[in-house]
Structures are given as C-alpha cells and as structure tokens.
Design an enzyme around this catalytic site. Structure first.
Site, mmCIF file in Angstrom:
data_model
loop_
_atom_site.group_PDB
_atom_site.id
_atom_site.type_symbol
_atom_site.label_atom_id
_atom_site.label_comp_id
_atom_site.label_asym_id
_atom_site.label_seq_id
_atom_site.Cartn_x
_atom_site.Cartn_y
_atom_site.Cartn_z
ATOM 1 N N ARG A 67 -0.623 -2.464 2.991
ATOM 2 C CA ARG A 67 -0.155 -1.401 3.543
ATOM 3 C C ARG A 67 -1.820 -0.749 4.036
ATOM 4 N NH1 ARG A 67 3.654 -2.513 4.281
ATOM 5 N NH2 ARG A 67 5.466 -1.882 3.774
ATOM 6 N N SER A 76 8.333 6.053 4.454
ATOM 7 C CA SER A 76 8.520 5.993 2.540
ATOM 8 C C SER A 76 7.449 6.451 2.479
ATOM 9 C CB SER A 76 8.245 4.841 1.783
ATOM 10 O OG SER A 76 8.829 3.719 2.715
ATOM 11 N N GLU A 112 1.997 6.602 0.444
ATOM 12 C CA GLU A 112 1.977 5.707 2.113
ATOM 13 C C GLU A 112 1.333 7.041 3.127
ATOM 14 O OE1 GLU A 112 4.727 2.803 4.308
ATOM 15 O OE2 GLU A 112 4.464 3.149 2.541
#
Length: 328
Positions: free
Chosen positions: A180, A229, A299
């Site tokens: 990420r 998410s 996230e």
C-alpha cells in the site's frame, strides 16, 4: 493569503477555482467539511503552472482523486485541493512491445475499474485485480492498490509526474514499492501511468472479471457510501477477520456503522460525520489491540490531520482532529 493566491491562479489557463468548496461529494464515504480553495485542472500545462505557484506559497496543498480512501475532517481543509478534471480520463491506443506484451497509457483521473474493463475489451490481461477497485489511476498508483493477489506495482512500468522540479516520465522500477505504498515523493502529481499488459483471449479476461466481481458482491457492502478497506492487512493476517472475531460487525456510532457484511468497511448510513467515522476507527483499532494483540494501521488517509493514536504515540502536537478540535 487565499485571496492573493486565487487572484494569481485565476490568470492561469486551464484552471477552475472554487472558494470554500465542500469536499464530502468528492469522497466515496461522503463526509467532511470544506476546503479554502478547490482547483480543478484541465491540462498538464495547467498542472505545471499550478504546482509552480503553490511551491512559492506557504499554504498547504493536497491532491484528491476518487476519494475512495480519504477521510475529510468535519472542519475541512485549510489550504488548497487540486483535482484533475475529465481531460485526464483517457486511454491511449495500445503499443505492441513484442512477445505478446502491450504498453497501455492511461490518464491519472480515470477510474481503475473503467481502465480494467477497457483493457479486458482489448483482450489485455494483467489488470483483472483492479476491476472492482473504486479508486483512480493516480490514487491506485500512489497507494499501490491491490486485490485478489495482484497490485499496481506488478503492472505499472512508468509514470508521468509533475513536481516543483519539472515534469516528465519516470521509470516505475526506480520507486520503492511496498504494501500500500509506492514511494512517490511528496508534492509529486501523477498525470498519467503506463502499464505493461499481455495479450489474452478477451472472453477469458472478461470471465475472470465476472468471477472476481461476483466474489466482491458476496463479501463487501453494496448500495452504501463507504471507503475501500479501513485498515491494512497485518503481515500474515486479514484485518477483516481480526475485526469480525473481535465482535465488531454492525457496531454504530452516530450515522456511521461497521459493515455487517465485512468488518473492515465503515458505511455512511446517511448522516454520518467525520467524527463518527473516526470514533469507530479508534474503537476498532483499540479493540483489536486489546483482544487480538495486533495493532492495525489505517489504509484510510485523514486529510490534513493526525489520527488520535498518532498523537498519543508521538507526543503532543497541534494537528487537527477529524472534529476540528486542536490536540493538546
């Protein structure tokens, strides 16, 4: 200062300026306040001019794409928000690279799901994992978006970037890709991305899309405003499993609710505030730490503000909370 900046930017071709623009409509969860100035940009040349002006200013600035992983504080953002307009929603003609490999260039503002469908229609494989990701090309690159065992780092070969140092293409291999994250420097504006894909049967690629989308429909909330998410998956684990096993599905705060379908999603039931969402995130993280002995990391990005647990861990600072209150 905003007034002076607005006057200067109003003389730049290809820019549209909105004072005190609401940001909630530009996020997938639909909460948050206003920004001092929203600037929509119609061309690469306008991005260059805008970044040059902003680099001389003391005002903070940031970029908003599809807003699928963005939480805007209720107090809004004290600075300038840049947003690429529909002129950055494009895909160029594919270029053959030999050995069934094809280079495909897409504008940074295009949605990843639309790009994935376009690639499938061309009989190109490699972007199937992105068919249900609700972010933009630029946002997906910046956070190395991924799903179903695929991610952007595996298919992106180049980025066209504008910064205070100029503009040009950079080799994606030179970035420090990770889970990420892409390693793009602060202040770099992605205007286009290049993908290396492979030739495949169109019917096979579309069938792969159907399978992945069917799985998402069964396991993720539909018909509500939500992030992607909320928390990253810890190494060797799934945030959703940890949250569900901690008994958090369906928990509400104000107008926000932890999804009853997937515990790593927060839904706006219609009247949620950023403070409601942030309150759930704090509770989710604390509960998993207590019950599972695992610390979850977000996230979601909190625009222009620090998460409460960062203030506790790093010591007092003067960043703003999601409700607009200054930390001690």
């Amino acid at each position: 200062m905003i007034s002076e900046l607005t006057r200067e930017l109003s003389r730049v071709p290809g820019l549209r300026l909105w004072r005190r623009a609401p940001l909630a409509p530009f996020t997938s969860i639909g909460v948050g306040g206003k920004t001092d100035l929203l600037v929509t940009v119609a061309s690469v040349e306008a991005v260059v001019a805008l970044v040059e002006v902003l680099s001389r200013s003391d005002l903070p600035w940031d970029i908003v794409g599809a807003g699928s992983n963005l939480l805007v504080p209720d107090c809004g953002y004290r600075g300038v928000i840049l947003k690429l307009d529909e002129n950055f929603h494009y895909v160029q003609e594919p270029e053959e690279q030999g050995a069934a490999r094809v280079r495909l260039v897409a504008g940074a503002g295009l949605s990843l799901s639309r790009l994935a469908v376009h690639a499938a229609d061309l009989g190109l494989s490699g972007l199937e994992f992105a068919c249900g990701i609700p972010g933009s090309v630029a946002g997906g690159v910046r956070m190395n978006a991924g799903a179903h065992s695929g991610c952007m780092a595996e298919v992106v070969d180049g980025l066209h970037v504008v910064s205070h140092e100029g503009r040009g293409w950079i080799d994606a291999r030179h970035l420090e890709w990770g889970y990420r994250r892409s390693g793009l420097p602060e202040g770099a504006v992605v205007t286009a991305a290049s993908f290396t894909l492979t030739r495949a049967r169109r019917a096979d690629v579309l069938e792969h899309h159907r399978r992945l989308l069917a799985a998402r429909r069964k396991t993720q909330p539909r018909g509500v405003r939500t992030f992607g998410s909320t928390f990253r998956n810890p190494p060797g684990e799934y945030a959703g499993r940890l949250l569900e096993s901690s008994g958090l599905k369906g928990v509400r705060r104000g107008g926000a609710q932890i999804s009853t379908v997937h515990a790593n999603f927060i839904s706006n039931l219609g009247d949620a505030t950023a403070a409601d969402v942030l309150g759930l995130m704090v509770m989710m993280r604390g509960t998993v730490a207590e019950k599972q002995d695992v610390v979850l990391e977000p996230e979601v990005r909190l625009l222009g503000a620090g998460f409460p647990w960062e203030r506790k861990e790093d010591g007092p600072d003067n960043r703003m909370s999601a409700s607009g209150e200054a930390s001690a």
